[in-house]
Scaffold this active site. Structure first.
Site, PDB file in Angstrom:
ATOM      1  N   GLY A  17       0.759  -1.198  -0.101  1.00  0.00           N
ATOM      2  CA  GLY A  17      -0.059  -0.211  -0.004  1.00  0.00           C
ATOM      3  C   GLY A  17       0.809   1.242  -0.039  1.00  0.00           C
ATOM      4  N   GLY A 136       6.598   6.915  13.105  1.00  0.00           N
ATOM      5  CA  GLY A 136       6.861   7.044  11.671  1.00  0.00           C
ATOM      6  C   GLY A 136       8.446   7.102  11.394  1.00  0.00           C
ATOM      7  N   ASP A 203      -4.963   3.775  18.614  1.00  0.00           N
ATOM      8  CA  ASP A 203      -3.644   4.007  17.889  1.00  0.00           C
ATOM      9  C   ASP A 203      -2.661   4.347  18.798  1.00  0.00           C
ATOM     10  OD1 ASP A 203      -2.021   4.345  15.115  1.00  0.00           O
ATOM     11  OD2 ASP A 203      -1.708   6.070  16.348  1.00  0.00           O
ATOM     12  N   LYS A 207       0.843   2.214  20.608  1.00  0.00           N
ATOM     13  CA  LYS A 207       2.150   2.812  20.426  1.00  0.00           C
ATOM     14  C   LYS A 207       2.601   2.894  22.047  1.00  0.00           C
ATOM     15  CE  LYS A 207       1.099   5.076  16.248  1.00  0.00           C
ATOM     16  NZ  LYS A 207       1.005   6.298  15.375  1.00  0.00           N
TER      17      LYS A 207
END
Length: 435
Positions: A17, A136, A203, A207
């Site tokens: 993706g 990220g 989310d 994390k």
């Protein structure tokens, strides 16, 4: 022993993706540099996808719909960017048990089944890397599990979800409400069509579980994380924070807590909180991420950058691929799981916090005294009190000193029952200040 020089490092991609396609692109465009850095060529041998016709930029001979066969073909590294629990879990266990190293960006999987994946990697001698699972492109997990491995970490507090940070930053800047700001975030591409995982804190909680596990050498799962989202926030809450010289952020907070007997535990929570505008995290705007780390010897450290995006996340994935490839070339292994501390996870009710409480009250003599009595009965000390307006518009704003979350919650519940309190307008935790 190092493997024979010259043989390529083969890579199987699971998923192609937004992130996966960027990984394939970078592996192709930077092939010469990557070969020089690793000492061997890095070669993609297959890309498992559900609909090959949707990937015209990938060589047709690399595409396959049979992910299991691709894993079983014997690649050196499996890169997983599918997301979710299954089939990713089964595929990665299959790879690790066969001795194939794994690079994954799958935060949900790691937060639930990290120990199982680690055990499979340890049994076969494979590597398990996952830098891209949190924040990220920001190099964060490797410093926690390698650079700071000799230090004692006291606290990790950060903004780890770009969607919610964009929404809260925009509400702070414009004074707009939550719903309209979220709609705008969706139009600009900062929020998914279904933003539930982001705005309800799922989310960030996954994390936080990963961060706490690494920082405190303790197994922490997503279900251990106290979680609150931002969907209940109003423009008035953000405006109140501004009045007090604060701003509102959705924070992931992982901290080592010591009780009165000297017993250590770990508190892991995700919730909106007011922080002072001079705090380093307060200036983190838009969809950016930042994590503030406090360590005994290193002191205060801050990691800041793009927390999401195809190219940014692919950068972290590729960094892990290079690390795994170097290990294979040199005959070494990456870091293993470190869970020796086995600290208990502290329930939210026992966690020390501070509250900002806004009350709609009757403007008459004795109201403040009644409110103060309730705080005293629950052994909660008031740090700041301010009265605004008169008559039907009267309100009280109070900020507490540190107390257990259960005591603070009980105080608020009791306040709601006072005849002089028409409504508990808002309750928010306060972080980032000395008390």
């Amino acid at each position: 022993m190092p493997e024979e020089t010259g043989a390529p490092i083969t890579i199987a991609m699971l998923g192609c993706g937004t992130v996966g396609s960027e990984v394939v692109r970078l592996l192709t465009e930077q092939a010469a540099d990557l070969t020089a850095r690793v000492g061997r060529p890095l070669v993609v041998t297959g890309v498992a996808v559900r609909r090959p016709h949707r990937h015209p930029d990938v060589a047709p001979e690399l595409l396959t719909t049979d992910a299991e066969a691709l894993v079983d073909s014997g690649p050196d590294v499996v890169v997983e960017v599918i997301g979710g629990i299954e089939p990713a879990r089964g595929l990665l266990l299959r790879a690790l048990k066969s001795g194939t190293s794994v690079v994954t960006a799958n935060k949900a999987l790691l937060a639930e089944y990290g120990p199982e994946l680690y055990a499979a990697a340890d049994a076969s001698g494979a590597d398990l890397y996952f830098e891209a699972s949190v924040a990220g492109a920001i190099p964060l997990l490797r410093p926690l599990r390698e650079s700071l491995a000799g230090d004692r970490i006291a606290r990790v507090m950060g903004i780890v979800n770009g969607t919610t940070n964009y929404v809260l930053s925009a509400m702070d800047a414009t004074g707009a409400g939550y719903a309209e700001t979220l709609d705008e975030a969706g139009r600009l591409g900062y929020a998914e069509a279904d933003p539930t995982a982001d705005v309800d804190g799922f989310d960030a909680a996954a994390k936080a579980a990963i961060l706490a596990s690494l920082a405190f050498h303790t197994r922490v799962r997503a279900e251990d994380v106290h979680r609150e989202g931002i969907s209940g926030l109003r423009a008035a809450d953000v405006a109140a924070a501004r009045t007090l010289g604060r701003t509102v952020k959705l924070l992931a907070i992982c901290e080592r807590v010591v009780d009165g007997t000297g017993t250590e535990s770990v508190s892991v929570r995700v919730h909106p909180a007011m922080i002072p505008r001079q705090h380093p995290l307060a200036s983190v705007g838009g969809a950016f991420n930042a994590v503030f780390v406090e360590a005994e010897a290193a002191g205060q450290l801050m990691f800041y950058g793009q927390g999401a995006g195809g190219a940014q996340t692919a950068s972290a994935v590729l960094g892990d691929v290079v690390a795994v490839a170097r290990n294979r070339v040199a005959g070494g292994r990456g870091p293993r799981e470190s869970a020796y501390a086995e600290l208990p996870v502290r329930p939210m009710g026992q966690t020390p916090t501070r509250y900002h409480v806004s009350l709609d009250v009757a403007d008459k003599t004795g109201v403040l005294s009644q409110v103060a009595t309730v705080f005293a009965e629950h052994e909660v000390s008031i740090a700041v009190v301010r009265q605004e307006g008169r008559s039907d518009d009267a309100s009280l704003v109070l900020v507490t000193h540190t107390a257990s979350d259960a005591a603070l919650r009980s105080t608020v519940d009791r306040l709601a029952g006072l005849p002089a309190v028409r409504e508990v307008v808002s309750v928010m935790r306060v972080e980032g200040e000395e008390t």
